[in-house]
Design an enzyme around this catalytic site. Structure first.
Site, mmCIF file in Angstrom:
data_model
loop_
_atom_site.group_PDB
_atom_site.id
_atom_site.type_symbol
_atom_site.label_atom_id
_atom_site.label_comp_id
_atom_site.label_asym_id
_atom_site.label_seq_id
_atom_site.Cartn_x
_atom_site.Cartn_y
_atom_site.Cartn_z
ATOM 1 N N PRO A 1 -12.607 -2.134 111.568
ATOM 2 C CA PRO A 1 -12.084 -2.686 110.315
ATOM 3 C C PRO A 1 -12.725 -2.024 109.096
ATOM 4 O O PRO A 1 -12.066 -1.781 108.090
ATOM 5 C CB PRO A 1 -12.443 -4.170 110.419
ATOM 6 C CG PRO A 1 -12.495 -4.429 111.901
ATOM 7 C CD PRO A 1 -13.066 -3.173 112.494
ATOM 8 N N TYR A 2 -14.016 -1.701 109.188
ATOM 9 C CA TYR A 2 -14.677 -0.992 108.089
ATOM 10 C C TYR A 2 -13.960 0.328 107.789
ATOM 11 O O TYR A 2 -13.665 0.654 106.631
ATOM 12 C CB TYR A 2 -16.144 -0.721 108.455
ATOM 13 C CG TYR A 2 -16.819 0.276 107.545
ATOM 14 C CD1 TYR A 2 -17.243 -0.098 106.279
ATOM 15 C CD2 TYR A 2 -17.034 1.594 107.950
ATOM 16 C CE1 TYR A 2 -17.856 0.823 105.436
ATOM 17 C CE2 TYR A 2 -17.647 2.509 107.125
ATOM 18 C CZ TYR A 2 -18.050 2.125 105.865
ATOM 19 O OH TYR A 2 -18.659 3.045 105.034
ATOM 20 N N GLY A 3 -13.672 1.086 108.843
ATOM 21 C CA GLY A 3 -12.966 2.366 108.669
ATOM 22 C C GLY A 3 -11.603 2.162 108.016
ATOM 23 O O GLY A 3 -11.163 2.989 107.218
ATOM 24 N N THR B 1 -10.923 -0.146 105.815
ATOM 25 C CA THR B 1 -11.112 -0.359 104.367
ATOM 26 C C THR B 1 -11.394 0.969 103.661
ATOM 27 O O THR B 1 -10.964 1.181 102.530
ATOM 28 C CB THR B 1 -12.255 -1.356 104.040
ATOM 29 O OG1 THR B 1 -13.529 -0.809 104.408
ATOM 30 C CG2 THR B 1 -12.039 -2.698 104.719
#
Ligand code: UGA
Length: 312
Positions: free
Chosen positions: A149-151, A153
Site C-alpha cells: 500500500p505504501y508503494g 501511495t
C-alpha cells in the site's frame, strides 16, 4: 535561490538542508514532527540548522495548514514530507499513508502558483513503486506495479506530479530513491536496526532468508541527485536514484560484522508482505540528465552510519 524543504526534520530532509546551507542557499523548512518515530530524534537532526540564521523552520501539518502559506517566497521546492516505511502500510494505517502521502502532495502542488515564481518542484518517490519488476536493473519505463500500500501511495504522488506538470505546466519531477542509508537513517529501517542490535549484542531479525537484494543508496548521493534535480533541466518526469550497490542482506550483515568487530547473530523470521524481493536501479537517465554519479561504496557508507550510531 530560496528552497522550501518539506519534511525537513527527517533523515533525507535534514541532510539536504545542511548541504544547501553549506552552499550558501537560503532554506525554509517545514515539518509536522509526526510521531512515526520519536520526534526528539527529528529535533536532534535539526540541531545544527537551528543555529543557522539562513535556515527557517515552520512547524506545520500540511494535511491541515493552507499549503500556500508555507511557500514563503520559495523559488524551489523539495517535497519530502511523507509517512515512510513499506511494511507498516497495510490495514487501518493506510488511511494515514493516503493522507500524508497523496493528499498532502495534491495540496502542495495545487498551492504552487502558475507562472515561473517557483522554478522547480522535486517530489520524493520510491523504488517501491516497481513492486516485483520484470527487469533488474529496472529502468524508469518499467510498468509500475507496487506490491505494498505504501508503494501505491508513492505511485499516486508520481501521478499527481505528472498531472500538474502536464496540465498546469508545473516544473515538477519525481525522484525514485532506492533504500537510502547513512547517518540519521530512520530508526525503523534495516541498517539502523541491525547496528542497534549489534551495539547491544543482540541478534538481528532478518525477514526471510536474507538473500533478498537492495540497491542501497548513501544519503550524500541521494542529496546530490536531489540538488541536481532542482537546478538542471529535467526532460523526464521521474528518475531513479540508486547507489549502484545492489547486495543481499546477508552480504550486508557480513560487512557489518567486520565493521563492528564481531559476527552479527541472525534470527530469521517470515518474509514480510509488501517487501520486494530485489531492487536495482538503472540510473542511465539520472546520469545523463542529473550528472548523477554515486560516490560512496557500501562499506564506506556503513562505516559512517556505524560511527554516527555510536556517537550521534
Ligand atoms: C526503504 C524505506 O523505508 C522506504 O521508505 C523507501 O521508500 C524504500 O526504502 C525504497 O527504496 O523505496 P526498505 O527497502 O524496506 O524501504 O528499507 P529497509 O527498512 O532498510 O529494509 C531493507 C531490507 O532489510 C528489506 O529487505 C527488509 O525486509 C529487511 N529488514 C528490515 C529486515 O530483514 N529486518 C529488519 O528489522 C528491517
Amino acid at each position: 535561490m530560496r528552497v522550501l524543504v518539506t519534511g525537513v526534520a527527517g533523515f533525507l530532509g535534514s541532510s539536504l538542508a545542511e548541504t544547501l546551507r553549506a552552499q550558501g542557499i537560503e532554506v525554509r523548512g517545514v515539518d509536522a514532527f509526526t510521531p512515526n518515530y520519536d520526534p526528539a530524534r527529528k529535533r536532534a537532526n535539526l540541531s545544527r540548522l537551528l543555529r543557522d540564521p539562513g535556515f527557517q523552520l515552520e512547524e506545520v501539518d500540511l494535511r491541515i495548514a493552507p499549503p500556500g502559506s508555507v511557500l514563503g517566497g520559495a523559488t524551489h521546492v523539495v517535497h519530502l514530507a511523507a509517512l515512510p516505511g513499506v511494511r507498516p502500510s497495510w490495514g487501518e494505517s493506510f488511511r494515514a499513508y493516503a493522507e500524508h502521502n497523496i493528499l498532502v502532495t495534491q495540496r502542495l502542488l495545487e498551492a504552487i502558483p502558475r507562472g515561473r515564481a517557483v522554478e522547480r518542484v522535486v517530489v520524493a518517490s520510491s523504488s517501491s513503486i516497481y513492486g516485483a519488476p520484470t527487469r533488474l536493473p529496472t529502468p524508469e519505463d518499467e510498468l509500475p506495479r507496487p506490491i505494498s500500500p505504501y508503494g501505491v501511495t508513492k505511485l499516486a504522488t508520481e501521478a499527481l506530479v505528472h498531472a500538474y506538470r502536464h496540465e498546469r505546466f508545473l516544473p515538477a519531477v519525481s525522484l525514485r530513491y532506492f533504500t537510502v542509508y547513512g547517518p540519521r537513517q530512520r530508526p525503523d529501517m534495516g541498517f539502523h536496526r541491525f547496528f542497534e542490535a549489534a551495539r547491544r549484542g543482540e541478534p538481528v531479525t532478518v525477514y526471510g532468508d536474507g538473500r533478498q537484494t537492495r540497491d542501497f543508496t548513501y544519503v550524500d548521493d541521494a542529496v546530490s541527485a536531489t540538488i541536481a534535480a532542482l537546478t538542471r533541466p529535467v526532460p523526464e518526469v521521474a528518475y531513479n536514484v540508486g547507489g549502484g550497490n545492489r547486495v543481499s542482506l546477508n552480504e550486508v550483515l557480513d560487512t557489518m560484522g567486520r565493521i563492528v568487530g564481531r559476527p552479527i547473530e541472525r534470527k530469521h523470521v517470515e518474509p514480510q508482505p509488501g517487501d520486494p524481493r530485489d531492487t536495482a536501479s538503472d540510473t542511465r537517465l539520472a546520469r545523463r540528465d542529473l550528472g548523477f554519479e554515486p560516490r560512496t561504496a557500501l562499506e564506506e557508507g556503513l562505516r559512517k552510519q556505524w560511527e554516527w550510531q555510536r556517537n550521534p
